[in-house]
Design a protein around this motif. Sequence first.
Motif, PDB file in Angstrom:
ATOM      1  N   GLY A  45       0.798  -1.210   0.000  1.00 39.03           N
ATOM      2  CA  GLY A  45       0.000   0.000   0.000  1.00 39.03           C
ATOM      3  C   GLY A  45       0.827   1.253   0.000  1.00 39.03           C
ATOM      4  N   GLY A  46       0.398   2.244  -0.805  1.00 44.06           N
ATOM      5  CA  GLY A  46       1.014   3.557  -0.804  1.00 44.06           C
ATOM      6  C   GLY A  46       2.504   3.525  -1.057  1.00 44.06           C
ATOM      7  N   CYS A  47       3.207   4.526  -0.522  1.00 44.35           N
ATOM      8  CA  CYS A  47       4.675   4.541  -0.608  1.00 44.35           C
ATOM      9  C   CYS A  47       5.211   5.667   0.262  1.00 44.35           C
ATOM     10  CB  CYS A  47       5.160   4.719  -2.049  1.00 44.35           C
ATOM     11  SG  CYS A  47       4.815   6.336  -2.784  1.00 44.35           S
ATOM     12  N   ASN A  48       6.458   5.535   0.668  1.00 47.99           N
ATOM     13  CA  ASN A  48       7.155   6.611   1.360  1.00 47.99           C
ATOM     14  C   ASN A  48       7.394   7.777   0.408  1.00 47.99           C
ATOM     15  OD1 ASN A  48       7.433   5.642   3.964  1.00 47.99           O
ATOM     16  ND2 ASN A  48       9.420   4.693   3.596  1.00 47.99           N
ATOM     17  N   GLY A  49       7.498   8.974   0.980  1.00 44.11           N
ATOM     18  CA  GLY A  49       7.958  10.109   0.204  1.00 44.11           C
ATOM     19  C   GLY A  49       9.473  10.178   0.205  1.00 44.11           C
ATOM     20  N   THR A  50      10.026  11.036  -0.649  1.00 39.21           N
ATOM     21  CA  THR A  50      11.479  11.177  -0.709  1.00 39.21           C
ATOM     22  C   THR A  50      11.845  12.637  -0.895  1.00 39.21           C
ATOM     23  OG1 THR A  50      13.504  10.487  -1.883  1.00 39.21           O
ATOM     24  CG2 THR A  50      11.505  10.712  -3.208  1.00 39.21           C
ATOM     25  N   ILE A  51      12.897  13.073  -0.213  1.00 35.44           N
ATOM     26  CA  ILE A  51      13.378  14.439  -0.346  1.00 35.44           C
ATOM     27  C   ILE A  51      14.905  14.413  -0.282  1.00 35.44           C
ATOM     28  CG2 ILE A  51      13.254  14.953   2.148  1.00 35.44           C
ATOM     29  CD1 ILE A  51      12.209  17.761   1.323  1.00 35.44           C
ATOM     30  N   ARG A  52      15.541  15.272  -1.076  1.00 35.18           N
ATOM     31  CA  ARG A  52      17.003  15.307  -1.148  1.00 35.18           C
ATOM     32  C   ARG A  52      17.513  16.709  -0.857  1.00 35.18           C
ATOM     33  NH1 ARG A  52      15.313  11.771  -5.085  1.00 35.18           N
ATOM     34  NH2 ARG A  52      16.262   9.705  -5.038  1.00 35.18           N
ATOM     35  N   PHE A  53      18.661  16.764  -0.200  1.00 34.56           N
ATOM     36  CA  PHE A  53      19.303  18.023   0.150  1.00 34.56           C
ATOM     37  C   PHE A  53      20.779  17.969  -0.201  1.00 34.56           C
ATOM     38  CE2 PHE A  53      15.659  18.051   2.927  1.00 34.56           C
ATOM     39  CZ  PHE A  53      15.318  19.393   3.079  1.00 34.56           C
ATOM     40  N   GLU A  54      21.351  19.152  -0.392  1.00 38.08           N
ATOM     41  CA  GLU A  54      22.787  19.324  -0.412  1.00 38.08           C
ATOM     42  C   GLU A  54      23.161  20.197   0.787  1.00 38.08           C
ATOM     43  OE1 GLU A  54      23.930  20.970  -4.154  1.00 38.08           O
ATOM     44  OE2 GLU A  54      23.817  19.036  -5.196  1.00 38.08           O
ATOM     45  N   ASP A  73      38.369  24.120   0.135  1.00 32.51           N
ATOM     46  CA  ASP A  73      37.578  25.264   0.583  1.00 32.51           C
ATOM     47  C   ASP A  73      36.077  25.033   0.413  1.00 32.51           C
ATOM     48  OD1 ASP A  73      37.357  25.393  -2.146  1.00 32.51           O
ATOM     49  OD2 ASP A  73      38.065  27.466  -2.332  1.00 32.51           O
ATOM     50  N   GLY A  74      35.682  23.839   0.001  1.00 33.27           N
ATOM     51  CA  GLY A  74      34.262  23.540  -0.140  1.00 33.27           C
ATOM     52  C   GLY A  74      34.016  22.041  -0.061  1.00 33.27           C
ATOM     53  N   CYS A  75      32.871  21.677   0.526  1.00 36.73           N
ATOM     54  CA  CYS A  75      32.472  20.270   0.611  1.00 36.73           C
ATOM     55  C   CYS A  75      30.950  20.210   0.561  1.00 36.73           C
ATOM     56  CB  CYS A  75      32.993  19.644   1.904  1.00 36.73           C
ATOM     57  SG  CYS A  75      32.510  17.914   2.133  1.00 36.73           S
ATOM     58  N   VAL A  76      30.425  19.238  -0.147  1.00 36.26           N
ATOM     59  CA  VAL A  76      28.973  19.073  -0.257  1.00 36.26           C
ATOM     60  C   VAL A  76      28.608  17.646   0.144  1.00 36.26           C
ATOM     61  CG1 VAL A  76      26.967  19.104  -1.788  1.00 36.26           C
ATOM     62  CG2 VAL A  76      28.796  20.789  -2.099  1.00 36.26           C
ATOM     63  N   VAL A  77      27.704  17.530   1.094  1.00 36.14           N
ATOM     64  CA  VAL A  77      27.151  16.235   1.494  1.00 36.14           C
ATOM     65  C   VAL A  77      25.732  16.146   0.942  1.00 36.14           C
ATOM     66  CG1 VAL A  77      26.560  14.716   3.414  1.00 36.14           C
ATOM     67  CG2 VAL A  77      28.506  16.280   3.614  1.00 36.14           C
ATOM     68  N   GLU A  78      25.459  15.115   0.158  1.00 33.02           N
ATOM     69  CA  GLU A  78      24.114  14.916  -0.390  1.00 33.02           C
ATOM     70  C   GLU A  78      23.348  13.970   0.539  1.00 33.02           C
ATOM     71  OE1 GLU A  78      23.879  14.110  -4.563  1.00 33.02           O
ATOM     72  OE2 GLU A  78      25.694  15.269  -4.991  1.00 33.02           O
ATOM     73  N   ILE A  79      22.129  14.337   0.861  1.00 38.36           N
ATOM     74  CA  ILE A  79      21.332  13.645   1.881  1.00 38.36           C
ATOM     75  C   ILE A  79      19.987  13.251   1.294  1.00 38.36           C
ATOM     76  CG2 ILE A  79      20.209  13.923   4.143  1.00 38.36           C
ATOM     77  CD1 ILE A  79      22.436  16.207   4.534  1.00 38.36           C
ATOM     78  N   ASN A  80      19.538  12.047   1.588  1.00 40.85           N
ATOM     79  CA  ASN A  80      18.221  11.575   1.146  1.00 40.85           C
ATOM     80  C   ASN A  80      17.417  11.128   2.362  1.00 40.85           C
ATOM     81  OD1 ASN A  80      16.924   8.752  -0.752  1.00 40.85           O
ATOM     82  ND2 ASN A  80      16.061  10.777  -0.513  1.00 40.85           N
ATOM     83  N   TYR A  81      16.247  11.714   2.517  1.00 37.07           N
ATOM     84  CA  TYR A  81      15.322  11.362   3.598  1.00 37.07           C
ATOM     85  C   TYR A  81      14.098  10.704   2.984  1.00 37.07           C
ATOM     86  CZ  TYR A  81      11.978  12.195   7.480  1.00 37.07           C
ATOM     87  OH  TYR A  81      11.042  12.061   8.472  1.00 37.07           O
ATOM     88  N   LEU A 127      21.828  24.464   3.846  1.00 35.79           N
ATOM     89  CA  LEU A 127      21.071  23.382   3.217  1.00 35.79           C
ATOM     90  C   LEU A 127      20.286  23.896   2.022  1.00 35.79           C
ATOM     91  CD1 LEU A 127      19.502  21.534   6.297  1.00 35.79           C
ATOM     92  CD2 LEU A 127      21.413  20.743   4.898  1.00 35.79           C
ATOM     93  N   VAL A 128      20.319  23.136   0.940  1.00 34.06           N
ATOM     94  CA  VAL A 128      19.510  23.433  -0.243  1.00 34.06           C
ATOM     95  C   VAL A 128      18.730  22.175  -0.603  1.00 34.06           C
ATOM     96  CG1 VAL A 128      19.508  24.070  -2.683  1.00 34.06           C
ATOM     97  CG2 VAL A 128      21.111  25.169  -1.111  1.00 34.06           C
ATOM     98  N   CYS A 129      17.407  22.300  -0.686  1.00 35.93           N
ATOM     99  CA  CYS A 129      16.571  21.164  -1.110  1.00 35.93           C
ATOM    100  C   CYS A 129      16.647  21.051  -2.625  1.00 35.93           C
ATOM    101  CB  CYS A 129      15.130  21.378  -0.654  1.00 35.93           C
ATOM    102  SG  CYS A 129      14.013  20.038  -1.133  1.00 35.93           S
ATOM    103  N   THR A 130      17.050  19.890  -3.124  1.00 38.44           N
ATOM    104  CA  THR A 130      17.242  19.709  -4.569  1.00 38.44           C
ATOM    105  C   THR A 130      16.125  18.922  -5.244  1.00 38.44           C
ATOM    106  OG1 THR A 130      18.570  17.717  -4.161  1.00 38.44           O
ATOM    107  CG2 THR A 130      19.747  19.819  -4.346  1.00 38.44           C
ATOM    108  N   ASP A 131      15.321  18.203  -4.461  1.00 36.57           N
ATOM    109  CA  ASP A 131      14.271  17.379  -5.079  1.00 36.57           C
ATOM    110  C   ASP A 131      13.366  16.865  -3.973  1.00 36.57           C
ATOM    111  OD1 ASP A 131      13.004  15.806  -7.192  1.00 36.57           O
ATOM    112  OD2 ASP A 131      13.902  14.067  -6.230  1.00 36.57           O
ATOM    113  N   SER A 132      12.063  16.780  -4.249  1.00 36.02           N
ATOM    114  CA  SER A 132      11.155  16.171  -3.282  1.00 36.02           C
ATOM    115  C   SER A 132       9.938  15.623  -3.987  1.00 36.02           C
ATOM    116  CB  SER A 132      10.741  17.177  -2.203  1.00 36.02           C
ATOM    117  OG  SER A 132       9.884  18.167  -2.726  1.00 36.02           O
ATOM    118  N   SER A 133       9.420  14.533  -3.456  1.00 35.25           N
ATOM    119  CA  SER A 133       8.205  13.924  -3.977  1.00 35.25           C
ATOM    120  C   SER A 133       7.387  13.424  -2.795  1.00 35.25           C
ATOM    121  CB  SER A 133       8.521  12.752  -4.907  1.00 35.25           C
ATOM    122  OG  SER A 133       9.213  13.191  -6.060  1.00 35.25           O
TER     123      SER A 133
END
Length: 372
Positions: free
Chosen positions: A183-192, A257-265, A289-295
């Motif tokens: 049934g249904g499904c989890n949502g997904t959201i991504r950040f940098e 001088d820069g690092c980006v961690v990509e995160i998926n919830y 934090l920047v949100c790059t994608d969400s559903s």
Amino acid sequence: MSTPRSQATTPSSTTTVLDLKGDVAALTAALMNIESVSGHEKTLADAVEAALRLLPHLSITRNGDAIVARTELGLAERIILAGHLDTVPLPTATGSRGTVPSSWDGEVLYGRGATDMKGGVAVQLALAARLSAPSKDLTFIFYDHEEVAAAKSGLGRLVLENRELLNADFGILLEPTNGTVEGGCNGTIRFEATTRGLAAHSARAWMGENAIHAAAPILARLAAYEPATVNVDGLDYRESMNAVKIHGGTAGNVIPDGCVVEINYRFAPDKTPAQAQAHVRELLGGFELVCTDSSAGARPGLNAPAAASFVAAVGREPLPKYGWTDVARLSEMGIPAVNFGPGDALLAHSDNEHVHAEAIRECLAALTRWLS
């Protein structure tokens, strides 16, 4: 003048002829033998359209490489049966069995798309051919570009351009579920999450500020995070939040001088994307934090009148769907929907992708019982 997307295409002399009334496992192999990596679905879409146009009880609409086939019997209920035509790219590992064309090992079918999701598409096509007088009006949806960015989705395009064809009381997405209703499904959201420092020669590190080291607290918070299990309408959805990629630095002798961690919830369907975003921002407060994608996710869909009879026809206790699927698109349209299809989702996209022939036949049998 360009041809409108909704007009029929003319199959070429090389279009593969699909046998929709034979063994559904053999039909699965035939579908798998037509390579359809995302962006290259046209050959398979041509074959599917040509086969469906031979069925006089269906009305057919084509939009790009997406096809909608409908019965028009004026029955009290309408059911959507949906599945995507595309696959992820072919494996490159030597000796992989997740290739095109497919291959048999006894009653086990190997190859790209075996589980995700040519078995489900074969079941759709077999039902379309066999159910000329179903107990419910049926809408069959075959669509492109599911395995890539959501903006390219063929189902999303149909929602925008052919919404009137998608009205229904209940939906079934034939993604692999091992023959169990999910049934249904989890949502997904991504950040940098970005950390910033000061570049310097690594031999004189005290002159700089290491942005990669500055990301350590982000990783520590994620490692310590305890994901919830949330009951939604009787099903327990397991959440997760993880770093899925990290990148930074320019050279082996330069303090980065820069690092980006990509995160998926992955969040339970009791939350909106806005609520999920707030949860991540609270956990990682103080970082850029920047949100790059969400559903959005989708609630189980088991409260729909059609759901109980369908679950009874399958004969197994429903489970939650942890991954995101296009049931969420149906849910957004107000159509309760579930996942149900042959094959083990854990094998999807793998170099060992395979499905048992009997699993495909059993899925077809369950849907035939329910819809006849």
